[in-house]
Design an enzyme around this catalytic site. Structure first.
Site, PDB file in Angstrom:
ATOM      1  N   THR A  22       0.844  -1.188   0.000  1.00  0.00           N
ATOM      2  CA  THR A  22       0.000   0.000   0.000  1.00  0.00           C
ATOM      3  C   THR A  22       0.878   1.236   0.000  1.00  0.00           C
ATOM      4  O   THR A  22       2.057   1.183   0.351  1.00  0.00           O
ATOM      5  CB  THR A  22      -0.888   0.055   1.262  1.00  0.00           C
ATOM      6  OG1 THR A  22      -0.043   0.096   2.420  1.00  0.00           O
ATOM      7  CG2 THR A  22      -1.795  -1.161   1.348  1.00  0.00           C
ATOM      8  N   ASP A 100       2.992  22.613  -2.204  1.00  0.00           N
ATOM      9  CA  ASP A 100       3.584  21.612  -1.325  1.00  0.00           C
ATOM     10  C   ASP A 100       4.713  22.283  -0.552  1.00  0.00           C
ATOM     11  O   ASP A 100       5.797  22.506  -1.089  1.00  0.00           O
ATOM     12  CB  ASP A 100       4.126  20.424  -2.120  1.00  0.00           C
ATOM     13  CG  ASP A 100       4.458  19.235  -1.218  1.00  0.00           C
ATOM     14  OD1 ASP A 100       4.950  19.464  -0.092  1.00  0.00           O
ATOM     15  OD2 ASP A 100       4.225  18.080  -1.630  1.00  0.00           O
ATOM     16  N   ARG A 164      -6.417  11.103   2.226  1.00  0.00           N
ATOM     17  CA  ARG A 164      -6.873  10.504   3.476  1.00  0.00           C
ATOM     18  C   ARG A 164      -8.157  11.183   3.902  1.00  0.00           C
ATOM     19  O   ARG A 164      -8.316  12.397   3.747  1.00  0.00           O
ATOM     20  CB  ARG A 164      -5.808  10.647   4.572  1.00  0.00           C
ATOM     21  CG  ARG A 164      -4.600   9.738   4.358  1.00  0.00           C
ATOM     22  CD  ARG A 164      -4.982   8.271   4.522  1.00  0.00           C
ATOM     23  NE  ARG A 164      -3.884   7.355   4.269  1.00  0.00           N
ATOM     24  CZ  ARG A 164      -3.653   6.770   3.091  1.00  0.00           C
ATOM     25  NH1 ARG A 164      -4.443   7.034   2.054  1.00  0.00           N
ATOM     26  NH2 ARG A 164      -2.661   5.914   2.945  1.00  0.00           N
ATOM     27  N   ASP A 183     -13.021   9.558  -2.530  1.00  0.00           N
ATOM     28  CA  ASP A 183     -12.646   8.149  -2.532  1.00  0.00           C
ATOM     29  C   ASP A 183     -12.259   7.712  -1.126  1.00  0.00           C
ATOM     30  O   ASP A 183     -12.107   6.529  -0.861  1.00  0.00           O
ATOM     31  CB  ASP A 183     -11.470   7.923  -3.502  1.00  0.00           C
ATOM     32  CG  ASP A 183     -11.113   6.453  -3.642  1.00  0.00           C
ATOM     33  OD1 ASP A 183     -12.019   5.654  -3.959  1.00  0.00           O
ATOM     34  OD2 ASP A 183      -9.933   6.095  -3.428  1.00  0.00           O
ATOM     35  N   GLU A 188     -14.030   6.628   7.687  1.00  0.00           N
ATOM     36  CA  GLU A 188     -13.852   5.382   6.941  1.00  0.00           C
ATOM     37  C   GLU A 188     -13.425   4.248   7.886  1.00  0.00           C
ATOM     38  O   GLU A 188     -12.623   4.480   8.791  1.00  0.00           O
ATOM     39  CB  GLU A 188     -12.765   5.620   5.882  1.00  0.00           C
ATOM     40  CG  GLU A 188     -12.553   4.487   4.910  1.00  0.00           C
ATOM     41  CD  GLU A 188     -11.503   4.842   3.849  1.00  0.00           C
ATOM     42  OE1 GLU A 188     -10.700   3.960   3.530  1.00  0.00           O
ATOM     43  OE2 GLU A 188     -11.484   5.998   3.358  1.00  0.00           O
ATOM     44  N   HIS A 205     -12.624   3.879  -1.650  1.00  0.00           N
ATOM     45  CA  HIS A 205     -11.160   3.867  -1.500  1.00  0.00           C
ATOM     46  C   HIS A 205     -10.516   2.916  -2.519  1.00  0.00           C
ATOM     47  O   HIS A 205      -9.699   2.052  -2.172  1.00  0.00           O
ATOM     48  CB  HIS A 205     -10.773   3.468  -0.077  1.00  0.00           C
ATOM     49  CG  HIS A 205      -9.405   3.955   0.327  1.00  0.00           C
ATOM     50  ND1 HIS A 205      -9.058   4.232   1.627  1.00  0.00           N
ATOM     51  CD2 HIS A 205      -8.298   4.225  -0.407  1.00  0.00           C
ATOM     52  CE1 HIS A 205      -7.794   4.635   1.676  1.00  0.00           C
ATOM     53  NE2 HIS A 205      -7.314   4.631   0.447  1.00  0.00           N
ATOM     54  N   GLY A 208      -6.701   3.799  -6.448  1.00  0.00           N
ATOM     55  CA  GLY A 208      -5.451   3.175  -6.868  1.00  0.00           C
ATOM     56  C   GLY A 208      -5.571   1.706  -7.209  1.00  0.00           C
ATOM     57  O   GLY A 208      -4.567   1.033  -7.439  1.00  0.00           O
ATOM     58  N   TYR A 209      -6.806   1.191  -7.284  1.00  0.00           N
ATOM     59  CA  TYR A 209      -7.018  -0.252  -7.427  1.00  0.00           C
ATOM     60  C   TYR A 209      -7.030  -0.728  -8.880  1.00  0.00           C
ATOM     61  O   TYR A 209      -7.954  -1.423  -9.311  1.00  0.00           O
ATOM     62  CB  TYR A 209      -8.349  -0.639  -6.763  1.00  0.00           C
ATOM     63  CG  TYR A 209      -8.224  -1.057  -5.323  1.00  0.00           C
ATOM     64  CD1 TYR A 209      -7.279  -0.483  -4.492  1.00  0.00           C
ATOM     65  CD2 TYR A 209      -9.060  -2.015  -4.767  1.00  0.00           C
ATOM     66  CE1 TYR A 209      -7.172  -0.844  -3.162  1.00  0.00           C
ATOM     67  CE2 TYR A 209      -8.965  -2.386  -3.435  1.00  0.00           C
ATOM     68  CZ  TYR A 209      -8.013  -1.798  -2.645  1.00  0.00           C
ATOM     69  OH  TYR A 209      -7.906  -2.155  -1.328  1.00  0.00           O
TER      70      TYR A 209
END
Length: 314
Positions: A22, A100, A164, A183, A188, A205, A208-209
């Site tokens: 992950t 950032d 997150r 997502d 959660e 979520h 990224g799957y």
């Protein structure tokens, strides 16, 4: 979803390596592992193309007219995923406002947080979940996306969170009329009914799957374990990929205007993000989606491919 911490491992003296395929490490007490001398590896960056393509697909599903407009995409967090998303956006002719504070200024890390929030057509979050105790720039909603900052957003701005859940507060999402794509969720794996009603696209979520993302993550953990064992890796998990799916010709970026429009027009049809949204809503009861239903959707997620499988190359 298994917490890897002292509670799990205190009675086990034989563990010397922990690998999690992950990106996130919220479920792992890395400080405890370090104190025990247990090596830890995760798959940082394995899903960067999958998540970036999810964001692009969500935008074009909600605003098909953005295919033909030089929109401004605000990106908060320019690590593996945020910087990859910026590459896609620039390739498509969109302007990027990136923020950032942990990275040096650059072509994409080019803005202040306030400017991103007030001047972007779309804002996408790609930050880890951090708090005052472990970061000079905490990302929990009490510090980053506060109610006061929500109040500065134009109502037409799309807000997307694939980072997150606790980066955005449910109460702020519910009380602001912006189009929102989630997502990840504050509580959660539970999703409250009222929140679900306020969100334009909600998925369990799975940004990224993709098959490619999962294989990359597996490859990273496998290589880390081989290194720990002092053996040469014998497998390349990309060899397990099925052949490319020839839905359209291979196109290379940078594209001419008419080519860019063709590619953007086709992206939403390659990944049916609305089907993922409908699957989540279908299991919602009066109180929303339970933890079990949420996790079942993740465990039984149908096969999804990245754009490379269809001949698209960035």
């Amino acid at each position: 979803i298994t917490p890897v911490n002292e509670t799990l491992l205190k009675d086990n003296k034989s563990v010397w390596f922990v690998g999690s395929a992950t990106v996130g490490t919220d479920h792992v007490d890395t400080d405890y592992l370090a104190r025990r001398g247990i090596e830890f590896a995760n798959a940082m960056g394995c899903s960067k193309h999958s998540v970036a393509q999810y964001v692009i697909t969500a935008i074009l599903n909600l605003r098909p007219d953005y295919v033909f407009q030089p929109i401004t995409l605000g990106i908060i967090g320019l690590g593996n995923i945020g910087s990859t998303l910026a590459q896609y956006a620039i390739a498509f002719g969109w302007q990027v406002l990136g923020y950032d504070p942990l990275l040096p200024r650059s072509v994409t890390n080019n803005s202040t947080l306030d400017k991103v929030l007030t001047q972007s057509n779309v804002i996408s979050f790609h930050v880890p979940l951090t708090f005052e105790k472990n970061s000079s720039y905490p990302t929990h909603h009490k510090h980053l996306m506060t109610t006061k900052r929500w109040d500065t957003l134009p109502e037409t701005t799309i807000v997307i969170n694939t980072a997150r859940g606790e980066v955005l507060a449910n109460a702020d999402i519910i009380s602001h009329p912006n189009v929102t794509v989630l997502d990840v969720f504050e509580h959660e794996p539970q999703v409250e009914a009222e929140l679900l009603q306020c969100v334009s696209i909600a998925t369990p979520h799975i940004a990224g799957y993709t098959l490619e993302g999962k294989l990359r993550g597996t490859q990273m953990i496998y290589q880390a374990l081989c290194k720990k064992l002092g053996v040469e890796p014998a497998l390349n998990f990309h060899d397990f990929l099925p052949p490319q799916m020839p839905l359209f010709e291979k196109l290379h970026i940078p594209l001419k205007d008419h080519e860019r429009q063709q590619v953007l027009n086709r992206l939403p049809s390659l990944y049916d993000i609305r089907a993922d949204d409908q699957r989540l809503r279908a299991v919602a009861g009066a109180d929303g989606v339970s933890a079990k239903e949420f996790d079942d959707l993740r465990k039984n997620y149908p096969l999804r491919r990245e754009l490379l499988a269809y001949g698209f190359k960035l």
